[in-house]
Scaffold this motif. Structure first.
Motif, mmCIF file in Angstrom:
data_model
loop_
_atom_site.group_PDB
_atom_site.id
_atom_site.type_symbol
_atom_site.label_atom_id
_atom_site.label_comp_id
_atom_site.label_asym_id
_atom_site.label_seq_id
_atom_site.Cartn_x
_atom_site.Cartn_y
_atom_site.Cartn_z
ATOM 1 N N ILE A 206 34.822 63.085 15.299
ATOM 2 C CA ILE A 206 33.746 62.509 16.252
ATOM 3 C C ILE A 206 33.330 63.130 17.675
ATOM 4 C CG2 ILE A 206 32.433 60.247 17.347
ATOM 5 C CD1 ILE A 206 32.886 60.353 14.289
ATOM 6 N N GLU A 207 32.179 63.630 17.954
ATOM 7 C CA GLU A 207 31.873 64.393 19.141
ATOM 8 C C GLU A 207 31.502 63.604 20.257
ATOM 9 O OE1 GLU A 207 28.748 67.203 18.518
ATOM 10 O OE2 GLU A 207 29.877 68.151 17.223
ATOM 11 N N CYS A 208 32.113 64.008 21.281
ATOM 12 C CA CYS A 208 31.667 63.176 22.611
ATOM 13 C C CYS A 208 30.197 63.303 22.966
ATOM 14 C CB CYS A 208 32.278 63.641 23.776
ATOM 15 S SG CYS A 208 31.973 63.015 25.663
ATOM 16 N N PRO A 209 29.470 62.177 22.976
ATOM 17 C CA PRO A 209 28.004 61.977 23.104
ATOM 18 C C PRO A 209 27.583 62.772 24.560
ATOM 19 C CG PRO A 209 28.899 59.878 22.403
ATOM 20 C CD PRO A 209 29.946 60.592 22.788
ATOM 21 N N ASN A 210 28.502 62.872 25.374
ATOM 22 C CA ASN A 210 28.162 63.483 26.698
ATOM 23 C C ASN A 210 28.306 64.850 26.680
ATOM 24 O OD1 ASN A 210 27.568 63.168 29.301
ATOM 25 N ND2 ASN A 210 29.495 63.309 30.020
ATOM 26 N N CYS A 211 29.516 65.411 26.264
ATOM 27 C CA CYS A 211 29.659 66.771 26.325
ATOM 28 C C CYS A 211 30.089 67.545 25.073
ATOM 29 C CB CYS A 211 30.811 67.152 27.522
ATOM 30 S SG CYS A 211 32.465 66.705 26.586
ATOM 31 N N GLY A 212 30.144 66.655 23.919
ATOM 32 C CA GLY A 212 30.287 67.491 22.735
ATOM 33 C C GLY A 212 31.907 67.788 22.135
ATOM 34 N N GLY B 194 41.658 31.957 28.239
ATOM 35 C CA GLY B 194 41.874 32.997 27.602
ATOM 36 C C GLY B 194 40.939 34.212 27.724
ATOM 37 N N HIS B 195 40.134 34.260 28.632
ATOM 38 C CA HIS B 195 39.476 35.503 29.030
ATOM 39 C C HIS B 195 40.171 36.458 29.598
ATOM 40 C CE1 HIS B 195 36.063 32.722 28.423
ATOM 41 N NE2 HIS B 195 35.395 33.762 28.137
ATOM 42 N N VAL B 196 41.193 36.172 30.510
ATOM 43 C CA VAL B 196 42.045 37.421 31.079
ATOM 44 C C VAL B 196 42.798 37.822 29.939
ATOM 45 C CG1 VAL B 196 43.904 37.643 32.488
ATOM 46 C CG2 VAL B 196 42.027 36.232 33.407
ATOM 47 N N GLY B 197 43.245 37.283 29.048
ATOM 48 C CA GLY B 197 43.933 37.980 28.016
ATOM 49 C C GLY B 197 43.092 38.457 27.009
ATOM 50 N N GLU B 198 41.997 38.036 26.636
ATOM 51 C CA GLU B 198 41.374 38.306 25.182
ATOM 52 C C GLU B 198 39.899 38.831 25.306
ATOM 53 O OE1 GLU B 198 42.005 35.128 22.580
ATOM 54 O OE2 GLU B 198 43.960 34.533 23.839
ATOM 55 N N PHE B 199 39.572 38.913 26.637
ATOM 56 C CA PHE B 199 37.894 39.115 26.883
ATOM 57 C C PHE B 199 37.864 40.872 26.739
ATOM 58 C CE2 PHE B 199 33.785 39.058 29.156
ATOM 59 C CZ PHE B 199 33.150 38.742 28.227
ATOM 60 N N ASN B 200 38.049 41.594 25.839
ATOM 61 C CA ASN B 200 38.323 43.085 25.825
ATOM 62 C C ASN B 200 37.497 43.700 24.799
ATOM 63 O OD1 ASN B 200 40.674 42.674 27.564
ATOM 64 N ND2 ASN B 200 41.823 42.243 25.734
ATOM 65 N N ASP B 201 37.191 44.925 24.951
ATOM 66 C CA ASP B 201 36.760 45.923 24.166
ATOM 67 C C ASP B 201 37.574 47.073 23.965
ATOM 68 O OD1 ASP B 201 34.485 44.421 22.986
ATOM 69 O OD2 ASP B 201 33.148 45.658 24.532
ATOM 70 N N LEU B 202 37.967 47.692 22.824
ATOM 71 C CA LEU B 202 38.432 48.924 22.923
ATOM 72 C C LEU B 202 37.881 50.097 23.276
ATOM 73 C CD1 LEU B 202 40.042 48.732 19.172
ATOM 74 C CD2 LEU B 202 41.416 48.574 21.598
ATOM 75 N N MET B 203 38.399 50.795 24.628
ATOM 76 C CA MET B 203 37.899 51.743 25.005
ATOM 77 C C MET B 203 38.615 53.096 24.966
ATOM 78 S SD MET B 203 37.376 52.251 29.233
ATOM 79 C CE MET B 203 39.024 53.101 29.067
ATOM 80 N N THR B 204 37.738 54.266 24.884
ATOM 81 C CA THR B 204 38.582 55.429 24.728
ATOM 82 C C THR B 204 37.652 56.359 25.708
ATOM 83 O OG1 THR B 204 38.976 57.469 23.511
ATOM 84 C CG2 THR B 204 37.087 56.275 22.792
ATOM 85 N N GLN B 205 38.194 57.373 26.097
ATOM 86 C CA GLN B 205 37.654 58.374 27.169
ATOM 87 C C GLN B 205 37.697 59.687 26.379
ATOM 88 O OE1 GLN B 205 39.822 57.241 31.221
ATOM 89 N NE2 GLN B 205 37.676 58.099 31.578
ATOM 90 N N CYS B 206 36.795 60.693 26.986
ATOM 91 C CA CYS B 206 36.676 61.894 26.149
ATOM 92 C C CYS B 206 37.631 62.609 27.144
ATOM 93 C CB CYS B 206 35.266 62.587 26.596
ATOM 94 S SG CYS B 206 35.108 64.281 26.374
ATOM 95 N N GLY B 207 38.784 63.652 26.448
ATOM 96 C CA GLY B 207 39.557 64.240 27.176
ATOM 97 C C GLY B 207 38.863 65.353 27.913
ATOM 98 N N LYS B 208 37.945 65.772 27.834
ATOM 99 C CA LYS B 208 37.189 66.739 28.474
ATOM 100 C C LYS B 208 36.518 66.444 29.811
ATOM 101 C CE LYS B 208 34.755 71.253 28.053
ATOM 102 N NZ LYS B 208 33.724 71.626 27.004
ATOM 103 N N CYS B 209 35.462 65.431 29.542
ATOM 104 C CA CYS B 209 34.687 65.315 30.549
ATOM 105 C C CYS B 209 34.891 63.699 31.144
ATOM 106 C CB CYS B 209 33.088 65.297 30.032
ATOM 107 S SG CYS B 209 32.641 63.911 29.028
ATOM 108 N N SER B 210 35.721 62.992 30.384
ATOM 109 C CA SER B 210 36.308 61.808 31.032
ATOM 110 C C SER B 210 35.059 60.443 30.961
ATOM 111 C CB SER B 210 36.677 61.901 32.483
ATOM 112 O OG SER B 210 37.598 62.434 32.902
ATOM 113 N N ALA B 211 34.028 60.696 30.232
ATOM 114 C CA ALA B 211 33.341 59.684 29.969
ATOM 115 C C ALA B 211 33.760 58.613 29.213
ATOM 116 C CB ALA B 211 32.029 60.287 29.195
ATOM 117 N N ALA B 212 33.875 57.496 29.507
ATOM 118 C CA ALA B 212 34.181 56.407 28.742
ATOM 119 C C ALA B 212 33.141 55.737 27.700
ATOM 120 C CB ALA B 212 34.568 55.285 29.681
ATOM 121 N N PHE B 213 33.685 55.469 26.523
ATOM 122 C CA PHE B 213 32.762 54.793 25.628
ATOM 123 C C PHE B 213 33.721 53.590 24.907
ATOM 124 C CE2 PHE B 213 31.525 59.028 26.063
ATOM 125 C CZ PHE B 213 30.193 59.076 26.024
#
Lengths: 572, 572
Positions: free
Chosen positions: A128-134, A79-98
Motif C-alpha cells: 500500500i502506498e502513502c497517499p501523501n508521498c507514495g 471506558g473512553h480513556v482505555g478504549e476510544f481508539n483507532d489504529l494509526m500508522t505513519q509513513c516512514g518517509k514523510c511522517s503523514a499519519a493515517f
C-alpha cells in the motif's frame, strides 16, 4: 453509488449560499471542522429545537446541559480513556499519519474489525502506498486515543481532562438530580444537545466524519424488571429492517413496527419504541422515509456494554450512513461510575408489589442463664449466636466466639425460634436505553434529499425542498420595486411577521424579482410574499409556493393569521 | 453588600431543584464547571432563544455557528496567544497556584492593573499567606495564558489549537460569507451563541467566573464614514450611566438614552443603540431595571483595540458584575486577520456619492522620436517615464531606467499632459461594534432577582418570580387526586398544551396539592392548572397565578386559546 460530481455541486452551493462551509478557510482550513453560515445556522438551530421538542413533549423526558470539558476519572469509568481508539500508522518517509484500517480498505471487506498485526500484514503484502508521498514503508499500527486532551488549571495543580467524546456522560453525572426531579419514579429520561469531539486521524466525507460535531443524545432510565409498557400496534408504516445482519436469518425485511414486534424481529420493546419515535422525528425534519433503514448490530460489532443495538441508517450520496444509534446499554454506565466514584446515589428503589417476607430460624438466647454463666464474655457469645449461619442439630454444641475461644452451649441456654422479616423493596441500578443522534449527519442528509437540480428557461435551476419545520427562513418578503412605497410596505410586513413567535421572515429587494425567487428557492424558503403596485391600493400581496412556484393573491391580514396558525399552505 | 447566607440558601435551592449544580459532583467536582439540571437547562435554552430572536428580528443580523476548537494562527492574529493572560504565582511550599492579583486584593484597591513586580512587592511586604497551607513564600508572578490548549490530529502531523476564548472570532472568519449573504451592503451583523473557555487559575464566585461558559456575541459591521442612522429620541426610560469613571467628569447620571445622546454622555451613537437594545433584552428576560447600570471603560482599562467601550453591569449578591460588554472594536480584528492570513476578502466596497476624479500631470512619450533613439531600451524608458513621481522643471533631464543606466530626455521626446481618472469607490476595512453577553452571569442575576424568601402559614416559602418569557415550564397541570379519571384528564390536557408550538407544560401528581403548588412556585412556573372533580363534569379547570396565588376557574377550551395567544394573564 456515490455521485462525486453531484456532491461537488451540492457542496459548492452550500458554501456559496452560506449554509455549510469549511471552517477557518482564510487560514487554509482545518479538515473535520465546519461552519454553519448565515443560512445554515438557522437550519441547525431548528433541527435541534425540533429534536428537543420531539422528546420532551410527554413530560417524562427533560433537558440537561453539562460541560464539554470532562475530567479524566469520568472518562476512565466510561471506558473512553482505555478504549476510544483507532489504529494509526505513519509513513516512514514523510511522517503523514493515517487510520490504518482506511489504508487497507480496498484489500479487506471490513478492516475496522482487524487487529493491528493483521492490518500491518495487509499493508505490507499489498504494498500500500502513502497517499501523501507514495512511499510504501509503514510504522507498525498502534492504537491512538481519539479524545482531544487538555489540562484544567495551572502548573503542578493542573488536572488531565478531555473534550467530551459524547454528551451521554453528562446525563449519568446528573442521574442523582434527575432521580430527585422525577420524585424517585422510573422510567424517566434526560436529553442533551451540544458539541462532541473526536480527534480523527484523517477526516473525510465532509459532514459525515467531523472532529467537532453536534450531538443529541437521550438516556432513558428504566427498571429492567418493570420495563415501560409499549404499544406499537398503531405503527403500520412499512419500514426497512435488517435484523442481525450476520446471523443465520440475515435479510432485509420491509414490515411495520407493529409486525416487527409481533414477529420477534425486534425483541427489546423499549428499543423498538425509540426506533419508531426516531423515524417520526426524521420524517418530520424532511428525511425521505424510503431512504431510512434500521440495521441491528451483529454481536462482534456491538459495544461491549450493549445488550441490543440498532443503527438508523440514511441513504445519500455517501451511501448508507449511520445517523442514529439506539442501544440498550443496560446498567453498564451507572454501575461503572458507582464503582469508580464510590457514589451511593446512582441507584433506584424498587418497591415490591407485595412486601417480601424473609423467614429465618434463630437461637434466641436465654440471657438469665447465659449472663451469669459467661459473665464478661456474655456479649461475645450473644453476638456469635446471632451470626450463626446454620443452626446445630443437637445440643450441646461448640460455639466459636470472636476472641478465638470456644464455649459450650446447652439446650437450656437458648430457645429455637422462627423470625419473619418484611422487606418492602430493594435498591438496584437502572438500565438505560440510549438513542444517540449525529445532528450534522442528519442535516447533511436533509440537504442531500432536498437538493434538486432542474432547469428553467434553459438555465440550471436549483431547488432545496426543505421541510417547513426546519427551513432557514419561513417566508421571504419581496418588494417588486424599491419605489412608490413598496419597500416601506414590505419592511413593515416583514417586521410584523417576525414578531409572530417562532416565525422567521426576511426581506430581499436587490435585483430582479426572478433572480430573488431563484435565490429563495435555492436555500429552501417555502413561501415568497411579493408586495407590488396592487398591494399599495388594496392591502393584498401575492404568495408564491416554492415547491410548484404557484402564486395566489391574498389579503395581508388573512396571510398574517395563517402564518400564526402555521397554515399558509391552506391558501393553495 | 454580599449576603453570603442568602447566596448559600439560593445556591442550595438551585442545586436541590435541579436548576444549577456543581458539575461532576460524584467525582468531587471541578471548580469553574457547572451543570444546568432538569429545570435550569430549559431556562438556559429559553434565555438563549430569546437573545437570538431579539437580535435577528429586523433582518439585518443573522446567526452563524463555528467550531470551538480553533487553530493557533487565528488566535495569534486575534491577540489571544500573546495577551490573554493572568499573573500567576505558586506557593513555594505546597505548590498551589493562585491569581497573583487576587492574593493582593486586600492590600490594593485595583490589583488587576499592576505589573508582576508590583504585585510581588505587595505579597512580600504584606506577608500574604497561602490560602491553602499558610506559608508566605511565593514564586515570582508570571503571566499564564488562560486558553485551554489541545492538539488537532496525531503525532508529528498534529497542530496546536485552543478552545476558543470568545465566540467573536467565528464571525470574523465568516466575514466573506456574510458580506456575500448581505449582497455587499453594510451595515449588517452576525450573532453566535455557544461555549467559551477560560482556564481560570482559581475560579470563584459560582456562576460569575466559570472555566467553561455560555457566551452570546454580536458583531455588527459598519462603514465608519457612513455609520447607521440611529434615532433614540423615543427612548425615554431613565437609566443609570457612569461615563468615563476616572476622568474629570466622573459621576453617575440617571438620564434616558435620548438625553445621553443629546448631552454627549454617549458619543458613539451605534454603541448607544446597542446599549439601549441590550437594556430591552435584559428587562424582557426578567432583570430588575433598577439594578442595571452602564459604565464606560476608562482609557487604561479598555482593550487595546477598542475605541469606545461600555460595560452593562448588573447588581446582585456579588455586587455590581459586568454581564455585557459593548465595544467599538474599529477595524482592528479584520485588519489583523487580513495581515496574518493574506486574505483579500475581509474588506467592503464603498461607492462614492459622486465618482472622484484623480488629476495627474504626466509626460506622454512621443514614441516616434523615442523609439528610434533608444531602440531595445525604449520599453524601459517608457516604463520609467510612466512611473515618474515628480515631473522635472527643466529639459533636458536625466532619467534612471530599470537596468541601472541613465538616459537623457529632451523636450521634444515628451509632451506634458494632464490626465483625469474617474474613481467610483474604494475598498476599506469595515469597523465592528461588538455586544458580548455572558449568558451564565445573566442567568445568575435573573435567578437572584427573582428569588424571594417569604413565609406561609408559619413556614419558610420560596418563590421564583421568573419572567414568563424564560420560565422553565409555562404551565404545570395538577390532578387534584389520581382517581376518578382526574389523572387521565390531566395527562390529556398536558399533552394538548405541549402540542402548542413553543409552549412547555408538565404534570405533577405526587403528594398534596399544597406541596405541589409550593414546588411549582419555587422553580418559577407562572401558571398552575388544577383538574378537580368539577373538571370531570363541566370541562373547566382552575388556573392559579404564581405571583399572587390567586385562582380563577375557566373553561379548558378558553384556556387553550389563551395559551396559544400567550395571554393567560387576561383571565385575571
Amino acid at each position: 453509488m456515490t455521485d462525486e460530481k453531484r456532491i461537488e455541486r451540492l457542496s459548492a452551493m452550500l458554501k456559496r449560499r452560506g449554509i455549510v462551509l469549511p471552517a477557518f478557510e482564510i487560514y487554509g482550513g482545518v479538515s473535520g471542522l465546519i461552519d454553519y453560515g448565515p443560512v445554515g445556522a438557522s437550519i441547525r438551530r431548528r433541527v435541534i429545537q425540533n429534536w428537543v421538542e420531539h422528546w420532551t413533549i410527554n413530560g417524562d423526558i427533560v433537558e440537561i446541559d453539562s460541560p464539554t470539558i470532562t475530567p479524566e476519572p469520568v472518562l476512565v469509568a466510561s471506558g473512553h480513556v482505555g478504549e476510544f481508539n483507532d489504529l494509526m500508522t505513519q509513513c516512514g518517509k514523510c511522517s503523514a499519519a493515517f487510520r490504518a484500517d482506511q489504508l487497507a480498505e480496498n484489500n479487506h471487506p471490513n478492516p475496522e474489525i482487524l487487529e493491528a498485526n493483521e492490518i500491518d500484514e495487509i499493508l505490507i503484502s499489498n504494498e500500500i502506498e502513502c497517499p501523501n508521498c507514495g512511499d510504501k514503508n509503514w510504522t507498525p499500527s498502534k492504537p491512538m486515543n481519539l479524545m482531544f486532551g487538555t489540562k484544567i488549571g495551572a502548573m503542578r495543580a493542573s488536572r488531565q481532562a478531555y473534550m467530551r467524546p459524547e454528551t451521554a456522560q453528562g446525563m449519568f453525572m446528573l442521574y442523582p438530580s434527575l432521580y430527585r426531579h422525577f420524585r424517585q419514579k422510573l422510567p424517566f429520561g434526560a436529553i442533551q444537545t451540544g458539541k462532541g469531539y473526536r480527534n480523527e486521524i484523517s477526516p473525510r466525507q465532509g459532514m459525515i466524519r467531523l472532529r467537532e460535531f453536534n450531538m443529541a443524545e437521550l438516556e432513558y432510565f428504566i427498571d429492567p424488571e418493570n420495563p415501560p409498557v409499549i404499544d406499537l400496534s398503531m405503527k403500520k408504516e412499512i419500514v426497512s429492517f435488517i435484523p442481525d445482519p450476520h446471523g443465520e436469518d440475515y435479510k432485509e425485511v420491509k414490515i411495520s413496527f407493529s409486525e416487527a414486534i409481533d414477529q420477534g424481529v425486534m425483541k427489546d420493546h423499549t428499543v423498538a419504541y425509540f426506533l419508531s419515535r426516531t423515524l417520526d422525528f426524521l420524517i418530520n425534519v424532511g428525511i425521505n422515509p424510503s431512504k431510512i433503514r434500521f440495521r441491528q448490530h451483529e454481536g462482534t460489532e456491538m459495544a461491549h456494554y450493549a445488550e441490543d443495538c440498532w443503527d438508523c441508517e440514511i441513504f445519500g450520496e455517501h451511501g448508507w450512513i449511520e445517523c442514529v444509534g439506539i442501544a440498550n446499554r443496560t446498567c453498564h454506565d451507572l454501575l461503572s461510575h458507582e464503582k469508580h466514584s464510590n457514589s451511593n446515589s446512582l441507584r433506584a428503589w424498587r418497591e415490591f408489589d407485595e412486601p417480601k417476607t424473609d423467614t429465618k430460624e434463630v437461637l434466641a438466647p436465654n440471657t438469665s442463664i447465659l449472663g451469669p454463666m459467661f459473665r464478661g464474655k456474655a456479649g461475645l457469645v450473644l453476638e456469635s449466636l446471632k451470626q450463626l449461619d446454620e443452626l446445630p442439630d443437637n445440643f450441646p454444641f461448640e460455639l466459636q466466639i470472636k476472641d478465638g475461644t470456644k464455649v459450650e452451649i446447652t439446650e437450656e441456654m437458648v430457645e429455637r425460634k422462627t423470625i419473619h422479616t418484611s422487606i418492602a423493596g430493594e435498591w438496584f441500578t437502572p438500565h438505560v436505553i440510549e438513542p444517540a443522534f449525529g445532528i450534522d449527519r442528519i442535516i447533511w442528509h436533509i440537504l442531500d434529499h432536498a437538493y434538486e437540480e432542474t432547469e428553467k428557461e434553459g438555465e440550471k435551476y436549483n431547488l432545496l425542498r426543505l421541510s417547513e419545520s426546519i427551513a432557514p427562513v419561513d417566508l421571504i418578503v419581496l418588494p417588486l420595486f424599491e419605489k412608490e412605497g413598496m419597500g416601506e410596505t414590505a419592511r413593515k410586513l416583514n417586521l410584523q411577521i417576525n414578531q409572530i413567535k417562532g416565525v422567521i421572515s426576511s426581506i430581499d429587494s436587490s435585483k430582479s424579482i426572478g433572480r430573488r425567487y431563484a435565490r429563495a428557492d435555492e436555500i429552501g424558503i417555502p413561501w415568497a410574499v411579493t408586495v407590488d403596485h396592487i398591494s399599495l391600493e388594496d392591502e393584498t400581496v401575492t404568495v408564491r409556493r416554492r415547491d410548484d412556484q404557484k402564486q395566489v393573491r391574498t389579503e395581508i391580514q388573512l396571510l398574517l393569521n395563517l402564518i400564526r396558525l402555521g397554515n399558509v399552505s391552506s391558501l393553495f
